[in-house]
Design an enzyme around this catalytic site. Structure first.
Site, PDB file in Angstrom:
ATOM      1  N   SER A 143       0.887  -1.372   0.059  1.00 22.31           N
ATOM      2  CA  SER A 143      -0.130   0.010   0.044  1.00 22.31           C
ATOM      3  C   SER A 143       0.960   1.095  -0.124  1.00 22.31           C
ATOM      4  O   SER A 143       2.048   1.096   0.480  1.00 22.31           O
ATOM      5  CB  SER A 143      -0.861  -0.010   1.233  1.00 22.31           C
ATOM      6  OG  SER A 143      -1.701   1.183   1.553  1.00 22.31           O
ATOM      7  N   TYR A 177      -2.656  -1.541  10.678  1.00 24.63           N
ATOM      8  CA  TYR A 177      -2.387  -1.644   9.085  1.00 24.63           C
ATOM      9  C   TYR A 177      -1.014  -0.991   8.614  1.00 24.63           C
ATOM     10  O   TYR A 177      -0.400  -1.422   7.868  1.00 24.63           O
ATOM     11  CB  TYR A 177      -3.843  -1.000   8.522  1.00 24.63           C
ATOM     12  CG  TYR A 177      -3.767  -0.817   6.767  1.00 24.63           C
ATOM     13  CD1 TYR A 177      -4.317  -2.308   6.019  1.00 24.63           C
ATOM     14  CD2 TYR A 177      -3.412   0.031   6.007  1.00 24.63           C
ATOM     15  CE1 TYR A 177      -4.403  -2.417   4.922  1.00 24.63           C
ATOM     16  CE2 TYR A 177      -3.552  -0.116   4.503  1.00 24.63           C
ATOM     17  CZ  TYR A 177      -3.972  -1.178   4.121  1.00 24.63           C
ATOM     18  OH  TYR A 177      -4.326  -1.365   2.762  1.00 24.63           O
TER      19      TYR A 177
HETATM   20  P1  NAD Z   1     -11.069  -6.068  -0.490  1.00 18.79           P
HETATM   21  O1  NAD Z   1     -11.540  -6.083   0.907  1.00 18.79           O
HETATM   22  O2  NAD Z   1     -12.076  -6.018  -1.740  1.00 18.79           O
HETATM   23  O3  NAD Z   1     -10.510  -7.588  -0.748  1.00 18.79           O
HETATM   24  C1  NAD Z   1      -9.812  -8.147   0.569  1.00 18.79           C
HETATM   25  C2  NAD Z   1      -9.692  -9.569   0.152  1.00 18.79           C
HETATM   26  O4  NAD Z   1      -8.917 -10.280   1.312  1.00 18.79           O
HETATM   27  C3  NAD Z   1     -11.158 -10.267   0.277  1.00 18.79           C
HETATM   28  O5  NAD Z   1     -11.350 -11.354  -0.827  1.00 18.79           O
HETATM   29  C4  NAD Z   1     -11.166 -10.836   1.513  1.00 18.79           C
HETATM   30  O6  NAD Z   1     -11.885 -12.011   1.623  1.00 18.79           O
HETATM   31  C5  NAD Z   1      -9.585 -11.285   1.765  1.00 18.79           C
HETATM   32  N1  NAD Z   1      -9.381 -11.638   3.035  1.00 18.79           N
HETATM   33  C6  NAD Z   1      -9.635 -10.809   4.262  1.00 18.79           C
HETATM   34  N2  NAD Z   1      -9.047 -11.578   5.246  1.00 18.79           N
HETATM   35  C7  NAD Z   1      -8.914 -12.856   4.809  1.00 18.79           C
HETATM   36  C8  NAD Z   1      -8.114 -13.782   5.403  1.00 18.79           C
HETATM   37  N3  NAD Z   1      -7.913 -13.883   6.575  1.00 18.79           N
HETATM   38  N4  NAD Z   1      -7.589 -15.002   4.853  1.00 18.79           N
HETATM   39  C9  NAD Z   1      -7.921 -15.085   3.251  1.00 18.79           C
HETATM   40  N5  NAD Z   1      -8.484 -13.947   2.605  1.00 18.79           N
HETATM   41  C10 NAD Z   1      -8.962 -12.862   3.447  1.00 18.79           C
HETATM   42  O7  NAD Z   1     -10.094  -4.885  -0.578  1.00 18.79           O
HETATM   43  P2  NAD Z   1      -8.978  -4.926  -1.772  1.00 18.79           P
HETATM   44  O8  NAD Z   1      -8.821  -3.517  -2.240  1.00 18.79           O
HETATM   45  O9  NAD Z   1      -9.284  -5.846  -2.990  1.00 18.79           O
HETATM   46  O10 NAD Z   1      -7.660  -5.630  -1.066  1.00 18.79           O
HETATM   47  C11 NAD Z   1      -6.600  -6.261  -1.470  1.00 18.79           C
HETATM   48  C12 NAD Z   1      -5.264  -5.853  -0.831  1.00 18.79           C
HETATM   49  O11 NAD Z   1      -4.862  -4.518  -1.527  1.00 18.79           O
HETATM   50  C13 NAD Z   1      -5.283  -5.833   0.564  1.00 18.79           C
HETATM   51  O12 NAD Z   1      -3.851  -6.158   0.934  1.00 18.79           O
HETATM   52  C14 NAD Z   1      -5.396  -4.417   0.795  1.00 18.79           C
HETATM   53  O13 NAD Z   1      -4.674  -3.845   1.898  1.00 18.79           O
HETATM   54  C15 NAD Z   1      -4.612  -3.699  -0.450  1.00 18.79           C
HETATM   55  N6  NAD Z   1      -4.740  -2.413  -0.723  1.00 18.79           N
HETATM   56  C16 NAD Z   1      -5.852  -1.871  -1.212  1.00 18.79           C
HETATM   57  C17 NAD Z   1      -6.085  -0.645  -1.411  1.00 18.79           C
HETATM   58  C18 NAD Z   1      -7.556  -0.096  -1.833  1.00 18.79           C
HETATM   59  O14 NAD Z   1      -7.424   1.327  -1.844  1.00 18.79           O
HETATM   60  N7  NAD Z   1      -8.336  -0.690  -2.079  1.00 18.79           N
HETATM   61  C19 NAD Z   1      -4.892   0.233  -1.311  1.00 18.79           C
HETATM   62  C20 NAD Z   1      -3.893  -0.140  -0.930  1.00 18.79           C
HETATM   63  C21 NAD Z   1      -3.790  -1.376  -0.690  1.00 18.79           C
END
Ligand code: NAD
Length: 268
Positions: A151, A164
């Site tokens: 991130s 986080y």
């Molecule tokens: P999201 O919430 O849609 O997806 C997160 C995914 O992780 C989901 O499929 C959820 O079921 C899964 N998950 C959560 N806990 C879990 C566990 N214990 N075991 C297995 N799977 C688990 O959000 P996203 O944006 O798609 O997030 C994906 C990654 O991107 C994350 O690591 C998040 O920190 C990172 N990220 C997202 C953003 C953003 O703005 N969306 C920004 C920076 C980083």
């Protein structure tokens, strides 16, 4: 858009791939020729939808895409997940540590149990998954690659989200340390750092016009990113196009890390 088969013949496990960025990675990797294992911990139906999209994009070519349930905060579940994937395929080339969660509370009252839960999922899980993947990569010729979903908060502090912030900061050194340790053994380790992407983790603003406009006003490119834009960066780093790249974090953030406050001169 035509997409080349840069991942043809590769086998990839993507954690947290039932929705959001993980789903987009699974579908993009399948389009680029990979066989994908879609990890999920919550909704089986959502994981099946990712599988359906991966199969559709592959055009029913008989790839052995699969879904695999595991909570990546649980080391025993991780072991079972790899057993399932490796006994189905006998092979893995790409691990994507994508699963992640966050929660908000002021740091001086942040519950320690919650801190531990987030570190387990966002940082320790990626380490344990990487350990298993690396042992497999070292057990046969050809090496392999690991990609971490970090991130902008790996370098930008996020007040109110201490667990986080710490886990994403830790992912940076996880990426760099593993990259250095295994660079001469055919294993590349990199990270992608998304900015603000319209996914469920951002339910607070993604579908709220006013809240979203506020978020986007802070982004130099003036808009949130899409999961597909993140998946394209993952695909590049997973492919041989990035064969000489290791230990790097690629910021895919619309300029969020460029100190936007400095766009107009306010100093001398
Ligand atoms: P999201 O919430 O849609 O997806 C997160 C995914 O992780 C989901 O499929 C959820 O079921 C899964 N998950 C959560 N806990 C879990 C566990 N214990 N075991 C297995 N799977 C688990 O959000 P996203 O944006 O798609 O997030 C994906 C990654 O991107 C994350 O690591 C998040 O920190 C990172 N990220 C997202 C953003 C953003 O703005 N969306 C920004 C920076 C980083």
């Amino acid at each position: 858009m035509t997409i080349t088969g840069r991942l043809e013949g590769r086998y990839a496990l993507i954690t947290g791939a039932s929705r959001g960025i993980g789903r987009a990675i699974a579908v993009r990797f399948a389009r680029e020729g990979a066989t994908v294992a879609i990890n999920f911990s919550g909704s089986h139906d959502a994981a099946k939808e990712t599988l359906r999209q991966a199969q559709e994009t592959t055009g029913g070519s008989g790839k052995l895409h699969m879904i695999v349930q595991a909570d990546v905060g649980d080391e025993h579940a991780i072991a079972r997940m790899f057993d399932e994937v490796l006994s189905a395929w006998g092979h893995l080339d790409i691990l994507v540590n994508n699963a992640g969660i966050q929660s908000e509370a002021e740091s001086h009252v942040y519950p320690v149990d919650e801190y531990r839960r987030i570190l387990d999922i966002d940082l320790t899980g990626p380490l344990i998954c990487s350990q298993v993947a690396i042992r497999h990569y070292l057990s046969r010729p050809g090496g392999g690659t690991i990609l971490n979903c970090s991130s902008v908060h790996e370098i930008v502090p996020k007040p109110g989200f201490i667990a986080y912030s710490i886990s994403k900061g830790g992912l940076r050194n996880l990426t760099r340390t593993l990259a250095l340790e295994y660079a001469d053994r055919g294993i590349r380790v990199n990270a992608v750092a998304p900015g603000a992407i319209a996914t469920d983790i951002n339910a607070a603003w993604k579908d709220d016009q006013e809240a979203r406009a506020n978020v986007e006003s802070h982004i130099p490119m003036g808009r949130a990113g899409t999961p597909e834009e993140m998946a394209a960066v993952f695909a590049f780093l997973a492919s041989d196009d990035a064969s000489y790249v290791t230990g790097q974090t690629l910021y895919a953030c619309g300029g969020l890390t460029l100190f936007g406050e400095f766009k107009e001169n306010w100093s001398s």
